[in-house]
Motif scaffolding. Sequence first.
Motif, PDB file in Angstrom:
ATOM      1  N   ARG A  12       0.967  -1.138  -0.106  1.00 40.98           N
ATOM      2  CA  ARG A  12      -0.015   0.092  -0.008  1.00 40.98           C
ATOM      3  C   ARG A  12       1.005   1.310  -0.152  1.00 40.98           C
ATOM      4  O   ARG A  12       1.793   1.378   0.951  1.00 40.98           O
ATOM      5  CB  ARG A  12      -0.944   0.026   1.222  1.00 40.98           C
ATOM      6  N   ILE A  13       0.927   2.164  -1.073  1.00 43.76           N
ATOM      7  CA  ILE A  13       1.801   3.141  -1.360  1.00 43.76           C
ATOM      8  C   ILE A  13       1.176   4.301  -0.996  1.00 43.76           C
ATOM      9  O   ILE A  13       0.063   4.628  -1.479  1.00 43.76           O
ATOM     10  CB  ILE A  13       2.341   2.967  -2.697  1.00 43.76           C
ATOM     11  N   ILE A  14       1.684   5.353  -0.524  1.00 42.76           N
ATOM     12  CA  ILE A  14       1.317   6.843  -0.269  1.00 42.76           C
ATOM     13  C   ILE A  14       2.061   7.809  -0.639  1.00 42.76           C
ATOM     14  O   ILE A  14       3.575   7.460  -0.301  1.00 42.76           O
ATOM     15  CB  ILE A  14       0.607   6.829   1.203  1.00 42.76           C
ATOM     16  N   ASP A  15       1.919   8.645  -1.060  1.00 40.08           N
ATOM     17  CA  ASP A  15       2.502  10.092  -1.298  1.00 40.08           C
ATOM     18  C   ASP A  15       1.911  11.000  -0.373  1.00 40.08           C
ATOM     19  O   ASP A  15       0.884  11.686  -1.011  1.00 40.08           O
ATOM     20  CB  ASP A  15       2.828  10.182  -2.865  1.00 40.08           C
ATOM     21  N   PRO A  16       2.499  11.731   0.475  1.00 40.02           N
ATOM     22  CA  PRO A  16       1.516  12.446   1.547  1.00 40.02           C
ATOM     23  C   PRO A  16       1.838  14.024   0.854  1.00 40.02           C
ATOM     24  O   PRO A  16       1.239  15.051   1.498  1.00 40.02           O
ATOM     25  CB  PRO A  16       2.243  12.411   2.757  1.00 40.02           C
ATOM     26  N   ALA A  17       2.616  14.148  -0.209  1.00 36.62           N
ATOM     27  CA  ALA A  17       2.572  15.467  -0.681  1.00 36.62           C
ATOM     28  C   ALA A  17       2.732  15.245  -2.231  1.00 36.62           C
ATOM     29  O   ALA A  17       3.669  15.448  -3.141  1.00 36.62           O
ATOM     30  CB  ALA A  17       3.947  16.040  -0.612  1.00 36.62           C
ATOM     31  N   ALA A  18       1.466  14.742  -2.771  1.00 34.51           N
ATOM     32  CA  ALA A  18       1.304  14.016  -4.216  1.00 34.51           C
ATOM     33  C   ALA A  18       1.841  14.764  -5.271  1.00 34.51           C
ATOM     34  O   ALA A  18       2.036  14.493  -6.329  1.00 34.51           O
ATOM     35  CB  ALA A  18       0.223  13.108  -4.318  1.00 34.51           C
ATOM     36  N   GLY A  19       1.319  16.347  -5.342  1.00 35.62           N
ATOM     37  CA  GLY A  19       1.311  17.178  -6.398  1.00 35.62           C
ATOM     38  C   GLY A  19       0.540  16.281  -7.663  1.00 35.62           C
ATOM     39  O   GLY A  19      -0.716  16.013  -7.317  1.00 35.62           O
ATOM     40  N   THR A  20       1.000  15.942  -8.623  1.00 38.76           N
ATOM     41  CA  THR A  20       0.360  15.452  -9.670  1.00 38.76           C
ATOM     42  C   THR A  20       0.570  13.951  -9.968  1.00 38.76           C
ATOM     43  O   THR A  20       0.024  13.457 -11.001  1.00 38.76           O
ATOM     44  CB  THR A  20       0.853  16.118 -11.187  1.00 38.76           C
ATOM     45  N   ALA A  21       1.158  13.374  -8.978  1.00 38.51           N
ATOM     46  CA  ALA A  21       0.861  11.758  -8.676  1.00 38.51           C
ATOM     47  C   ALA A  21       2.186  11.264  -9.365  1.00 38.51           C
ATOM     48  O   ALA A  21       2.070  10.239  -9.617  1.00 38.51           O
ATOM     49  CB  ALA A  21      -0.346  11.307  -9.003  1.00 38.51           C
ATOM     50  N   GLY A  22       3.343  11.932  -9.581  1.00 33.96           N
ATOM     51  CA  GLY A  22       4.200  11.677 -10.311  1.00 33.96           C
ATOM     52  C   GLY A  22       5.040  10.157  -9.552  1.00 33.96           C
ATOM     53  O   GLY A  22       5.316   9.076 -10.360  1.00 33.96           O
ATOM     54  N   PHE A  23       5.171  10.192  -8.391  1.00 31.53           N
ATOM     55  CA  PHE A  23       5.732   9.136  -7.613  1.00 31.53           C
ATOM     56  C   PHE A  23       4.593   7.905  -7.711  1.00 31.53           C
ATOM     57  O   PHE A  23       5.011   6.663  -7.891  1.00 31.53           O
ATOM     58  CB  PHE A  23       5.894   9.267  -6.161  1.00 31.53           C
TER      59      PHE A  23
END
Length: 502
Positions: free
Chosen positions: A192-203
């Motif tokens: 389960r992957i999270i980016d807490p500062a996702a912006g445009t979701a690049g990661f």
Amino acid sequence: MVTGELRSKVDRVWDAFWSGGIANPIEVIEQITYLLFIRRLDEIHTREERKANRTGKPMERRVFPDGMDDTGRMPRPYDDLRWSAFTNRSPQEMFEIVGEHVFPFLRRMGGEGSSYARNMKDARFTIPTPALLAKVVDLLAEIPMEDRDTKGDIYEYMLAKLSQSGQNGQFRTSRHIIKLMVDMTAPTPADRIIDPAAGTAGFLVMAEEYLREHYEDEIFADDAKRDFFNTKAFTGYDSDAAMARIASMNMLLHGVEEPVIERADSLAEGHPATEDYTLVLANPPFAGSLDYETTAKDLLQVVKTKKTELLFLALMVKLLKNGGRAAVIVPDGVLFGSSNAHKSLRKMLVEDHKLDAVVKLPSGTFKPYTGVSTAILFFTKTSSGGTDHVWFYDVRADGFTLDDKRTPIEANDLPDVLTRWQNRDGEADRRRTAQSFLVPKQEIVENGYDLSINRYKEIEHEEVEHRSPEEILDELDALEVEIAEGLKRLRGMLATGKADAA
């Protein structure tokens, strides 16, 4: 990478918006994303139609339902809302269909209570004239979007224009840096992957591409794994509504049906649920600070500071399950800052969890947007320690010049970073003069948990053997004799020449 004729086509789309009166780069990319999203929906529906015709079975996924669109004053068949249908209409009719029927359809597409529905409820069609819409549609129709890699590159190139504008400090992380971080953390179908500062979701997009490349057969041959991939595998938070909408559509454009993309401040009270995730990938904002009153109290209990980069690190630790791992870009100050907050956070990573690696990036990595020196921290949450050694790598070249132009070059350490990371057991005997080496935990403790690579790197001075003063003086004497003899011959030649002339 988008180059040549394809780049020119994308630039013409962008220029059309600017000449048509839309100068806000975020608004431009939003409107382009909406149109690409609409085109993608039509492609998905067409693929399902062909599959149904080939198998003789009903469509499994009908994007555009049967019946009539009852949201406007001029009801239309849903098929009329498809890209392939309305793009063949006159500019005026196309303008009416998109504004009065397609956008209401987009706003209510997501399931009730879904993050897509929350993000898209404020979606607005802001292209001002039928002529501009017709021009943009014609330009987009010339851009090939069938190939997944090409489509990703095109979209990334357009997103890069957000950064070039410097709008609201929205700086995109370079795709090759994201890829390194994803490759080093090696996501699995169970993550389960999270980016807490996702912006445009690049990661999240890069993680999705990694999973497709390495586990596609496993994921899509199993209903439960496919459902997990489409609904729970990817989570992103961003405080900017436009970024959240773009991230939602970006993930859908890349084939993830119902990702969790929320518009929210990850550092505020009510931040993402803790201990639900197994992988964090992020480049959180580190310019500026926050007021204590707006920051979640449980984060301040971990590290009492207003520095966003430290608070995001504390958040990432809280987000992860034990055994979960993180890769996060931080400014160099996090590595050696002398404040109590800096020291306590580094001590927590080393003593309470497992700090795996510090990858130092070149200072020009994020030019032309910022010249701040950065590094990537890799750690595993254990809640019981486990740091024995920390692996350091000093990246000197990332495949691009380190000036504002960031032109591609051959020099590139990133493949070596990944290779050595995957074979860290072989790094034990590397000398401290090399680009990568291991540092034992005890040495880091003795240095006050300083994580800057220069603290541990040894500079190899090349030994130069100097000649003795006597030898140098003898050589000068010989040179003087040679010069004197040369002058004597020259004078003789001049005297002979004068005599001949007389």
